[in-house]
Design a protein around this motif. Structure first.
Motif, short mmCIF file in Angstrom:
data_model
loop_
_atom_site.label_atom_id
_atom_site.label_comp_id
_atom_site.label_asym_id
_atom_site.label_seq_id
_atom_site.Cartn_x
_atom_site.Cartn_y
_atom_site.Cartn_z
N PRO A 20 0.87 -0.99 -0.05
CA PRO A 20 0.34 0.14 -0.19
C PRO A 20 0.67 1.25 -0.02
N VAL A 21 1.18 1.35 0.58
CA VAL A 21 2.77 2.00 0.78
C VAL A 21 3.75 3.08 -0.89
N ARG A 22 4.13 1.76 -1.17
CA ARG A 22 4.36 1.98 -2.79
C ARG A 22 3.39 2.38 -3.33
N ASP A 23 2.27 1.87 -3.43
CA ASP A 23 1.26 2.15 -4.70
C ASP A 23 0.99 3.64 -4.38
N THR A 24 0.52 4.06 -2.92
CA THR A 24 0.46 5.12 -3.23
C THR A 24 1.43 6.04 -3.47
N PHE A 25 2.78 6.14 -3.37
CA PHE A 25 3.45 7.00 -4.17
C PHE A 25 4.05 6.39 -5.39
N GLY A 26 3.36 5.67 -6.22
CA GLY A 26 3.44 5.29 -7.22
C GLY A 26 2.34 6.89 -8.32
N VAL A 27 0.30 5.97 -7.49
CA VAL A 27 -0.36 7.22 -7.79
C VAL A 27 0.48 8.76 -7.07
N LEU A 28 1.42 9.07 -6.78
CA LEU A 28 1.26 10.43 -6.48
C LEU A 28 1.87 11.12 -7.46
N ASN A 29 2.93 10.04 -7.28
CA ASN A 29 4.26 10.17 -8.38
C ASN A 29 3.39 10.05 -10.08
N HIS A 30 3.32 9.06 -9.92
CA HIS A 30 1.78 8.90 -11.50
C HIS A 30 1.22 10.81 -11.87
N HIS A 31 0.26 11.38 -10.70
CA HIS A 31 -0.02 12.62 -10.60
C HIS A 31 0.94 13.87 -11.41
N LEU A 32 1.88 13.98 -10.39
CA LEU A 32 2.99 14.83 -10.16
C LEU A 32 3.64 15.00 -11.70
N THR A 33 3.89 13.44 -12.09
CA THR A 33 4.06 13.60 -13.35
C THR A 33 3.74 14.54 -14.87
N GLU A 34 2.07 13.69 -14.57
CA GLU A 34 1.30 14.55 -15.49
C GLU A 34 1.05 16.33 -15.25
N ALA A 35 1.07 16.29 -14.01
CA ALA A 35 0.60 18.09 -13.85
C ALA A 35 2.02 18.61 -14.67
N ILE A 36 3.16 18.01 -13.86
CA ILE A 36 4.88 19.10 -15.01
C ILE A 36 4.19 18.46 -16.18
N THR A 37 4.21 17.85 -17.05
CA THR A 37 4.23 18.01 -18.06
C THR A 37 3.41 18.46 -18.96
N GLU A 38 1.95 18.46 -18.19
CA GLU A 38 0.89 19.58 -18.57
C GLU A 38 1.26 20.82 -19.01
N ALA A 39 2.25 21.11 -17.64
CA ALA A 39 2.84 22.71 -17.15
C ALA A 39 3.56 23.47 -18.18
N GLN A 40 4.23 22.29 -18.45
CA GLN A 40 5.42 22.66 -19.40
C GLN A 40 5.07 22.44 -20.91
N ALA A 41 4.03 22.03 -21.11
CA ALA A 41 2.99 21.90 -22.32
C ALA A 41 2.93 23.82 -22.24
N ALA A 42 2.02 24.29 -21.07
CA ALA A 42 1.24 25.46 -21.37
C ALA A 42 2.57 26.75 -21.22
N GLY A 43 4.13 26.31 -20.76
CA GLY A 43 4.89 26.97 -20.63
C GLY A 43 4.82 27.58 -19.20
N GLU A 44 4.43 26.77 -18.72
CA GLU A 44 3.95 27.12 -16.93
C GLU A 44 5.61 27.44 -16.27
N LEU A 45 6.07 25.79 -17.22
CA LEU A 45 7.59 25.18 -16.16
C LEU A 45 8.03 25.02 -17.53
N ASP A 46 9.84 25.24 -16.90
CA ASP A 46 10.85 25.26 -17.46
C ASP A 46 10.85 24.19 -18.47
N ALA A 47 10.71 23.80 -19.41
CA ALA A 47 10.73 22.72 -20.65
C ALA A 47 11.68 21.70 -20.63
N ARG A 48 13.03 22.20 -18.95
CA ARG A 48 14.25 21.29 -19.40
C ARG A 48 14.21 20.26 -18.33
N LEU A 49 12.83 20.60 -17.73
CA LEU A 49 13.36 19.55 -16.00
C LEU A 49 12.56 18.44 -17.13
#
Length: 193
Positions: A117-146
């Motif tokens: 359950p610990v591993r799965d929960t951090f997997g869910v967090l990492n997935h959602h953070l990764t998607e949000a970062i990718t979305e923010a980069q596409a919108a020019g909100e975050l550095d594309a080099r991240l």
């Protein structure tokens, strides 16, 4: 039937709270019964023993944290706004993370079923953070080099490490400094403290 499921629910919730505060070893059957207010017979009627009850309690903590993560990251706002919402989420900092604290518990980490359950929960967090970062980069909100996955892992580690620093000092200040430092690194304007 309601009385039976109420007893089971109280056992799970009592165990969840004890795990959060005391860890596996500090969560004795006696403490569980005292915290939940149910009898010993009820405990062994619903669960084969402490490991089964601990797993049910862990799963409850994981479900609650995963639901909170999904709510934040599927909610309104841009990718960056959802990342900021996650970082600035109101937390019981000195108590720590109900799931993250389990990652430091040797008895839980040594057991694959209890670790899941610990591993799965951090997997869910990492997935959602990764998607949000990718979305923010596409919108020019975050550095594309991240690199989204690495940045997501760093943000998750920062929050969990912030809990540890705060608990060590018995002050929320280290946690808040870490979060605001992350916001600075992400280039989020107007978040200085």
């Amino acid at each position: 039937m309601d009385k039976i499921s109420d007893a089971k629910d109280r056992l799970i919730e009592g165990t969840r709270q004890l795990l959060w505060d005391r860890g596996y070893l500090g969560t004795s059957p006696t403490a569980i019964l005292r915290r939940s207010g149910v009898g010993q017979g009820s405990m062994y009627h619903h669960f084969g023993g402490k490991p089964d009850l601990v797993l049910a309690a862990e799963r409850r903590s994981a479900e609650l944290m995963q639901a909170q993560i999904r709510e934040i990251f599927t909610g309104e706002g841009t990718g960056l706004q959802r990342i900021v919402a996650y970082l600035l989420l109101e937390r019981d900092v000195l108590r720590g993370c109900s799931v993250g604290r389990l990652a430091g518990d040797p008895e839980i980490i040594a057991d694959e079923a209890l670790r899941e359950p610990v591993r799965d929960t951090f997997g869910v967090l990492n997935h959602h953070l990764t998607e949000a970062i990718t979305e923010a980069q596409a919108a020019g909100e975050l550095d594309a080099r991240l690199r989204p996955e690495q940045t997501a892992a760093a943000l998750a580690a920062l929050v969990q490490g912030g809990y540890a620093l705060a608990r060590a000092e018995q002050s929320v200040n280290p946690f808040e400094r870490a979060v605001h430092g992350a916001l600075d690194l992400l280039g989020v304007p107007g978040r200085r403290q």
